[in-house]
Design a protein around this motif. Structure first.
Motif, PDB file in Angstrom:
ATOM      1  N   ARG A 137      -8.046  13.887  22.117  1.00 44.44           N
ATOM      2  CA  ARG A 137      -8.618  14.648  21.009  1.00 44.44           C
ATOM      3  C   ARG A 137      -8.433  16.141  21.257  1.00 44.44           C
ATOM      4  N   THR A 138      -8.112  16.833  20.181  1.00 42.79           N
ATOM      5  CA  THR A 138      -7.891  18.267  20.249  1.00 42.79           C
ATOM      6  C   THR A 138      -8.373  18.862  18.928  1.00 42.79           C
ATOM      7  N   THR A 139      -7.939  20.053  18.587  1.00 40.42           N
ATOM      8  CA  THR A 139      -8.322  20.650  17.302  1.00 40.42           C
ATOM      9  C   THR A 139      -7.096  21.215  16.603  1.00 40.42           C
ATOM     10  N   HIS A 140      -7.202  21.284  15.290  1.00 39.50           N
ATOM     11  CA  HIS A 140      -6.173  21.936  14.466  1.00 39.50           C
ATOM     12  C   HIS A 140      -6.913  22.672  13.358  1.00 39.50           C
ATOM     13  N   GLY A 141      -6.772  23.978  13.341  1.00 41.83           N
ATOM     14  CA  GLY A 141      -7.495  24.767  12.347  1.00 41.83           C
ATOM     15  C   GLY A 141      -8.992  24.641  12.471  1.00 41.83           C
ATOM     16  N   VAL A 145      -8.893  16.614  15.669  1.00 45.50           N
ATOM     17  CA  VAL A 145      -7.839  15.642  15.402  1.00 45.50           C
ATOM     18  C   VAL A 145      -7.368  15.129  16.761  1.00 45.50           C
ATOM     19  N   ASN A 146      -6.391  14.225  16.788  1.00 47.51           N
ATOM     20  CA  ASN A 146      -5.791  13.862  18.060  1.00 47.51           C
ATOM     21  C   ASN A 146      -4.412  14.512  18.179  1.00 47.51           C
ATOM     22  N   GLU A 147      -3.833  14.426  19.360  1.00 48.96           N
ATOM     23  CA  GLU A 147      -2.583  15.137  19.627  1.00 48.96           C
ATOM     24  C   GLU A 147      -1.443  14.663  18.726  1.00 48.96           C
ATOM     25  N   ARG A 148      -1.397  13.373  18.439  1.00 48.30           N
ATOM     26  CA  ARG A 148      -0.335  12.844  17.573  1.00 48.30           C
ATOM     27  C   ARG A 148      -0.475  13.433  16.168  1.00 48.30           C
ATOM     28  N   THR A 149      -1.688  13.437  15.627  1.00 51.69           N
ATOM     29  CA  THR A 149      -1.921  13.994  14.295  1.00 51.69           C
ATOM     30  C   THR A 149      -1.588  15.474  14.259  1.00 51.69           C
ATOM     31  N   LYS A 150      -1.949  16.200  15.295  1.00 49.77           N
ATOM     32  CA  LYS A 150      -1.672  17.640  15.350  1.00 49.77           C
ATOM     33  C   LYS A 150      -0.170  17.914  15.305  1.00 49.77           C
ATOM     34  N   ALA A 151       0.598  17.130  16.057  1.00 45.63           N
ATOM     35  CA  ALA A 151       2.051  17.308  16.054  1.00 45.63           C
ATOM     36  C   ALA A 151       2.630  17.007  14.673  1.00 45.63           C
ATOM     37  N   MET A 152       2.090  15.998  14.014  1.00 49.10           N
ATOM     38  CA  MET A 152       2.549  15.649  12.669  1.00 49.10           C
ATOM     39  C   MET A 152       2.237  16.753  11.675  1.00 49.10           C
ATOM     40  N   LEU A 153       1.045  17.315  11.762  1.00 51.26           N
ATOM     41  CA  LEU A 153       0.653  18.399  10.857  1.00 51.26           C
ATOM     42  C   LEU A 153       1.537  19.620  11.052  1.00 51.26           C
ATOM     43  N   ARG A 154       1.826  19.951  12.290  1.00 50.83           N
ATOM     44  CA  ARG A 154       2.665  21.121  12.561  1.00 50.83           C
ATOM     45  C   ARG A 154       4.051  20.958  11.948  1.00 50.83           C
ATOM     46  N   PHE A 164      -1.509  24.787   6.731  1.00 49.62           N
ATOM     47  CA  PHE A 164      -2.592  24.016   6.124  1.00 49.62           C
ATOM     48  C   PHE A 164      -3.952  24.435   6.671  1.00 49.62           C
ATOM     49  N   LYS A 165      -4.898  24.530   5.771  1.00 58.20           N
ATOM     50  CA  LYS A 165      -6.295  24.733   6.145  1.00 58.20           C
ATOM     51  C   LYS A 165      -7.009  23.405   5.939  1.00 58.20           C
ATOM     52  N   LEU A 166      -7.655  22.907   6.987  1.00 54.94           N
ATOM     53  CA  LEU A 166      -8.315  21.611   6.903  1.00 54.94           C
ATOM     54  C   LEU A 166      -9.761  21.753   6.438  1.00 54.94           C
ATOM     55  N   ASP A 167     -10.119  20.955   5.440  1.00 56.14           N
ATOM     56  CA  ASP A 167     -11.517  20.859   5.023  1.00 56.14           C
ATOM     57  C   ASP A 167     -12.274  19.864   5.892  1.00 56.14           C
ATOM     58  N   GLN A 168     -11.568  18.844   6.366  1.00 59.46           N
ATOM     59  CA  GLN A 168     -12.192  17.818   7.198  1.00 59.46           C
ATOM     60  C   GLN A 168     -11.141  17.245   8.144  1.00 59.46           C
ATOM     61  N   GLY A 169     -11.580  16.984   9.380  1.00 56.20           N
ATOM     62  CA  GLY A 169     -10.674  16.418  10.368  1.00 56.20           C
ATOM     63  C   GLY A 169     -10.955  14.939  10.602  1.00 56.20           C
ATOM     64  N   SER A 170     -10.709  14.507  11.813  1.00 52.60           N
ATOM     65  CA  SER A 170     -10.869  13.104  12.201  1.00 52.60           C
ATOM     66  C   SER A 170     -12.109  12.916  13.079  1.00 52.60           C
ATOM     67  N   TYR A 171     -12.394  11.656  13.416  1.00 51.11           N
ATOM     68  CA  TYR A 171     -13.523  11.317  14.287  1.00 51.11           C
ATOM     69  C   TYR A 171     -14.807  11.962  13.777  1.00 51.11           C
ATOM     70  N   ASN A 172     -15.048  11.818  12.477  1.00 49.40           N
ATOM     71  CA  ASN A 172     -16.170  12.488  11.825  1.00 49.40           C
ATOM     72  C   ASN A 172     -17.057  11.475  11.092  1.00 49.40           C
ATOM     73  N   GLY A 187      -6.575  10.146  13.012  1.00 48.97           N
ATOM     74  CA  GLY A 187      -5.418  10.138  12.130  1.00 48.97           C
ATOM     75  C   GLY A 187      -5.636  10.554  10.694  1.00 48.97           C
ATOM     76  N   VAL A 188      -6.833  11.021  10.333  1.00 46.06           N
ATOM     77  CA  VAL A 188      -7.127  11.326   8.924  1.00 46.06           C
ATOM     78  C   VAL A 188      -7.596  12.770   8.775  1.00 46.06           C
ATOM     79  N   VAL A 189      -7.043  13.473   7.769  1.00 52.00           N
ATOM     80  CA  VAL A 189      -7.446  14.853   7.488  1.00 52.00           C
ATOM     81  C   VAL A 189      -7.505  15.072   5.988  1.00 52.00           C
ATOM     82  N   ASP A 190      -8.328  16.036   5.573  1.00 49.89           N
ATOM     83  CA  ASP A 190      -8.346  16.544   4.197  1.00 49.89           C
ATOM     84  C   ASP A 190      -7.887  17.990   4.238  1.00 49.89           C
ATOM     85  N   ILE A 191      -6.924  18.316   3.391  1.00 55.72           N
ATOM     86  CA  ILE A 191      -6.308  19.644   3.390  1.00 55.72           C
ATOM     87  C   ILE A 191      -6.752  20.441   2.164  1.00 55.72           C
TER      88      ILE A 191
END
Length: 281
Positions: A137-141, A145-154, A164-172, A187-191
C-alpha cells in the motif's frame, strides 16, 4: 524341490510386490504434477464468470480453472458438478472457504486466488505461472492505493496528458456509502473531473481502459454521487466482491451498475490487464 527358508520366502515376496504397478485412485482425480495454472487467467475468470448468465468458460482460462476446481474438489470444498472450467459463484465461494481454512480473513479470503493460497493449493498438483501481485500500500495524490494501481494511474496520466486528482482511493471500507463497497478493497479509485471538458473526460477514460482499468464516467443522473470517473484495476487480487463484479460487467459490455445497462464508455479492444498492456509496449 527343496523348500525355501522363511527368510528367503519373505524376501521373494517383497520382490514380487515391488514389481506390481501402483493403482491410482480415480476418486481423487489428481492433476498431473507437471500441470501449470496461470494465476492471471484464473483471476480473470473469477471476475467474469460469476457475472455471466450462462456457464460459458472464459477464453484461455478453462484448463487453469479446471485444475483449481479439481484441487478444491479433492479437499471436499466443491461438488463434482462444478468442476467444469467455469469459475462461477460456487467456485468463488469454495475458494474463499479454502482461504479461510488457511487462516486468511478479510481481503485475503475474498475468493480471488492470491499467490500464496494458489501455490499451497497446487502442492503436488500444479505449478503457478503468470503471478499477479498488488504490491504494498502506498499513496497517489494523497489517497491510499497499492503499488500496482499507482503504476497504472501514472501511465494513464501520460496517455491522457493530464494529472488526475483522486476523490477517493482504495482500502476505504465505509468511506463513501454510495460506493456500495467497491472501494473496500484495492485497485479502485474515483477521479475528480472538475475543469475537464467532455473531450478530456473521454480521453481520460480511454487512457485508463488502455492500461488495464475497467473505467466509466459517472454522472448524478446515474446515482447519488457527483460527476467523476470510476476506475477498477482488472485482476487486482485485493478487489472487493462488488469491484470484482464490476470488472466482470466491463468484460461483458455492461456499465458496471446494478441496472446492467450497456457500456457507455469509449471502446478499447482488446481488453487488457496491466500486465498484458506492459507486454505490448
Amino acid at each position: 524341490m527343496k523348500p525355501l527358508s522363511a527368510g528367503v520366502a519373505v524376501a521373494a515376496g517383497l520382490v514380487a510386490l515391488a514389481t506390481v504397478p501402483a493403482i491410482a485412485s480415480s476418486s481423487a482425480e489428481p492433476t498431473p504434477a507437471t500441470a501449470t495454472v496461470s494465476m492471471a487467467a484464473v483471476l480473470r475468470a473469477a471476475q467474469i464468470d460469476p457475472q455471466r448468465h450462462d456457464q460459458t468458460v472464459t477464453a484461455g482460462a478453462g484448463p487453469s480453472v479446471t485444475a483449481v476446481e479439481r484441487a478444491l474438489r479433492a479437499r471436499g470444498l466443491l461438488d463434482q458438478q462444478y468442476v467444469d472450467g467455469h469459475f462461477g459463484s460456487k467456485t468463488v465461494s469454495a475458494y474463499a472457504a479454502y482461504q479461510r481454512s488457511l487462516g486468511y480473513e478479510g481481503l485475503a479470503a475474498n475468493g480471488l486466488p492470491g499467490r500464496s493460497s494458489l501455490v499451497r493449493l497446487g502442492t503436488d498438483r500444479f505449478e503457478v505461472t503468470h503471478v499477479v501481485g498488488p504490491g504494498a500500500r502506498t499513496t497517489h495524490g494523497g489517497k491510499v492505493v497499492n503499488e500496482r494501481t499507482k503504476a497504472m494511474l501514472r501511465q494513464a496520466q501520460r496517455l491522457a496528458g493530464h494529472t488526475f486528482k483522486l476523490d477517493q482511493g482504495s482500502y476505504n471500507p465505509g468511506g463513501d456509502p454510495t460506493s456500495a463497497g467497491t472501494h473496500d478493497g484495492g485497485g479502485v479509485v474515483d477521479i475528480n473531473v472538475d475543469g475537464m471538458n467532455r473531450a478530456l473526460r473521454s480521453k481520460a477514460v480511454k487512457a485508463l481502459r488502455q492500461v488495464g482499468f475497467a473505467a466509466w464516467y459517472r454522472t448524478p443522473s446515474q446515482g447519488d454521487w457527483p460527476h467523476h470517473i470510476h476506475a477498477v484495476a482488472i485482476n487486482d487480487p485485493d478487489l472487493s466482491s462488488p469491484a470484482q463484479h464490476q470488472v466482470g460487467d466491463y468484460y461483458l459490455g455492461r456499465n458496471g451498475l446494478a441496472n446492467e445497462a450497456p457500456d457507455d464508455g469509449p471502446e478499447v479492444k482488446p481488453i487488457r490487464t496491466w500486465e498484458q498492456y506492459r507486454r505490448t509496449r
